[in-house]
Enzyme design. Structure first.
Site, PDB file in Angstrom:
ATOM      1  N   TYR A  17       0.566   2.202  -9.720  1.00  0.00           N
ATOM      2  CA  TYR A  17       1.992   1.316 -10.326  1.00  0.00           C
ATOM      3  C   TYR A  17       2.041   1.572 -11.802  1.00  0.00           C
ATOM      4  O   TYR A  17       2.358   0.541 -12.335  1.00  0.00           O
ATOM      5  CB  TYR A  17       2.100  -0.087  -9.775  1.00  0.00           C
ATOM      6  CG  TYR A  17       2.127  -0.175  -8.268  1.00  0.00           C
ATOM      7  CD1 TYR A  17       3.181  -0.047  -7.666  1.00  0.00           C
ATOM      8  CD2 TYR A  17       0.879  -0.523  -7.507  1.00  0.00           C
ATOM      9  CE1 TYR A  17       3.500  -0.132  -6.215  1.00  0.00           C
ATOM     10  CE2 TYR A  17       1.265  -0.497  -5.790  1.00  0.00           C
ATOM     11  CZ  TYR A  17       2.407  -0.717  -5.510  1.00  0.00           C
ATOM     12  OH  TYR A  17       2.453  -0.508  -4.272  1.00  0.00           O
ATOM     13  N   TYR A 144       8.223  -5.691   2.193  1.00  0.00           N
ATOM     14  CA  TYR A 144       7.389  -4.518   1.650  1.00  0.00           C
ATOM     15  C   TYR A 144       6.023  -4.716   2.699  1.00  0.00           C
ATOM     16  O   TYR A 144       5.505  -5.540   2.901  1.00  0.00           O
ATOM     17  CB  TYR A 144       6.722  -4.900   0.292  1.00  0.00           C
ATOM     18  CG  TYR A 144       5.833  -4.202  -0.259  1.00  0.00           C
ATOM     19  CD1 TYR A 144       5.916  -2.617  -0.819  1.00  0.00           C
ATOM     20  CD2 TYR A 144       4.338  -4.423   0.089  1.00  0.00           C
ATOM     21  CE1 TYR A 144       4.857  -1.936  -1.043  1.00  0.00           C
ATOM     22  CE2 TYR A 144       3.168  -3.638  -0.477  1.00  0.00           C
ATOM     23  CZ  TYR A 144       3.698  -2.365  -0.913  1.00  0.00           C
ATOM     24  OH  TYR A 144       2.412  -1.483  -1.438  1.00  0.00           O
ATOM     25  N   LYS A 265      -6.656  -7.498   2.841  1.00  0.00           N
ATOM     26  CA  LYS A 265      -6.739  -8.456   1.738  1.00  0.00           C
ATOM     27  C   LYS A 265      -7.854  -9.634   1.773  1.00  0.00           C
ATOM     28  O   LYS A 265      -8.939  -9.191   1.347  1.00  0.00           O
ATOM     29  CB  LYS A 265      -5.241  -9.044   1.411  1.00  0.00           C
ATOM     30  CG  LYS A 265      -4.358  -7.775   0.716  1.00  0.00           C
ATOM     31  CD  LYS A 265      -2.936  -8.400   0.145  1.00  0.00           C
ATOM     32  CE  LYS A 265      -2.158  -7.545  -0.313  1.00  0.00           C
ATOM     33  NZ  LYS A 265      -2.395  -6.472  -1.402  1.00  0.00           N
TER      34      LYS A 265
END
Length: 425
Positions: A17, A144, A265
């Protein structure tokens, strides 16, 4: 002269990113402890976003470190097709019973995007194995779900996907449910139900879409209707899982349980990469057959890596300790008080919180978007003050590890107040 770690990085690394032509030199981190990270110059950086939402217990947690060392002395890796090992079995035994709904089987992968890929493959092939033609997938606008191609396909078309849009498969996107549109959404589902395989959604919070929050009651009504129409439900709890929204998992706030859950995560406490996809026995049993073509042909070289499983077990032990719930409640209380103060400021709008997530928009004269001109200013402001707050466009959010202290939370709040005073005209 010896090069710094940051200089060495710039010679060989391509960061995610990041527009590498204009990006400033990366900060080189050499160690972590609790909510703090330490750079090569000895400065501390306060991790207020859990390093992309993964770190729930703090960096270099001694319990996780000890369990990793114990496992490293026994077994590093073994192929998971035709073989198994204690950490993988023990993790599944401990995780499945605490998940929402009736999750009874667990499939290992290696990150959030691959967990989503597995879920999509499960639902599409489920209907094929049952001899029914259901091919449509539903998702929410603004969603997303990851950066691999299947995960991108069920995500909103955006700056993240623009270069690849022609290659993504077709998905029907729904509006988030609310009092004003729930009847229209149910009618839309009625029209689509006959050929719809599954509906994938981020329960209660759309993370990368800008920490967009919506109410459990309306989602529950939509999911219950989908269930009545035979549509499989995929709850993407990759960000919302492990206490981020208040309950242990966001789906615990609903009555309708999912058919499939994706996790990553916080699964390993932010230590190493791992993904899991869990499902009900109904899903699993559709793949049991004398016909070899009914097999789920999916896997990864490091599927169920023993080191990773041992770390996830250690993280889960910490998560289930009552002290973790107390830490989460403390952060919620502090966030709520600060949100009341923040909402009075003219520079911000849409202050909202759920669990340990606090988010708001900094008012900008231009259009709200991920790449608006204010985003770079916000990111640089906090970077210079060594508070790790990574904005989503003009959306700022705090999503800290649960070990963050009250004093460190004050430091984050004070940095935000300073930013609002210093906003460019």
């Amino acid at each position: 002269m010896q090069k710094t770690l940051s200089e060495r990085d710039q010679a060989v690394i391509w960061h995610p990113y990041t527009q590498m032509q204009s990006a400033p030199a990366p900060v080189a981190i050499v160690r972590g402890e609790g909510a703090l990270l330490f750079d090569e110059a000895g400065n501390t950086h306060l991790d207020a976003t859990s390093s992309w939402w993964v770190n729930i217990h703090g960096h270099a947690h001694p319990h996780i470190t000890a369990r990793l060392a114990e496992q490293a002395a026994r077994l590093h890796h073994v192929i998971f097709a035709g073989y198994t090992h204690e950490p993988a079995v023990a993790l599944a035994e401990k995780l499945l019973p605490i998940l929402p709904g009736t999750q009874q089987k667990l499939f290992y992968s290696d990150n959030g995007s691959t967990a989503v890929e597995v879920a999509l493959k499960m639902t599409i092939q489920y209907w094929q194995n049952k001899g029914q033609r259901r091919t449509r997938l539903l998702a929410f606008h603004n969603a997303y779900h990851g950066d691999t191609f299947g995960a991108m396909s069920v995500s909103a078309r955006s700056v993240f996907t623009r270069a690849f849009d022609p290659y993504l498969f077709e998905v029907t996107f729904l509006d988030l449910p609310g009092a004003g549109n729930i009847d229209a959404l149910l009618a839309q589902v009625d029209q689509l139900a006959d050929d719809t395989a599954a509906f994938i959604f981020e329960p209660l919070v759309q993370g990368a879409g800008g920490m967009v929050m919506y109410e459990a009651a309306w989602l529950d009504k939509l999911l219950a209707h989908c269930r009545r129409k035979g549509i499989l439900l995929i709850a993407d709890e990759i960000m919302t899982g492990f206490g981020r929204t208040g309950p242990d998992f966001a789906m615990h706030a609903l009555q309708t349980g999912p058919d499939i859950i994706t996790l990553s995560k916080g699964l390993t406490g932010g230590t190493v990469a791992m993904g899991v996809t869990t499902c009900t026995n109904e899903i699993y049993e559709a793949f049991l057959s004398d016909n070899k073509l009914h097999t789920l042909f999916h896997g990864h070289s490091f599927t169920a890596n023993p080191l990773t499983c041992a770390i996830a077990l250690a993280s889960l032990e910490l998560f289930l300790d009552p002290g973790c719930r107390q830490q989460r409640a403390r952060i919620e209380t502090r966030h709520r008080a600060y949100a009341e103060t923040l909402a009075k400021r003219a520079e911000v709008k849409n202050v909202r919180m759920l669990g340990t997530i606090l988010a708001f928009e900094v008012i900008t004269p231009g259009q709200d978007s991920y790449i608006n001109n204010l985003a770079g200013f916000l990111a640089q402001w906090f970077k210079e003050r060594r508070v790790m707050l990574r904005p989503l466009g003009n959306t700022l959010y705090i999503l800290p590890p649960y070990c963050i202290t009250d004093g460190q939370l004050d430091q984050v709040y004070e940095a935000i107040d300073g930013l609002l005073e210093a906003l460019p005209e």
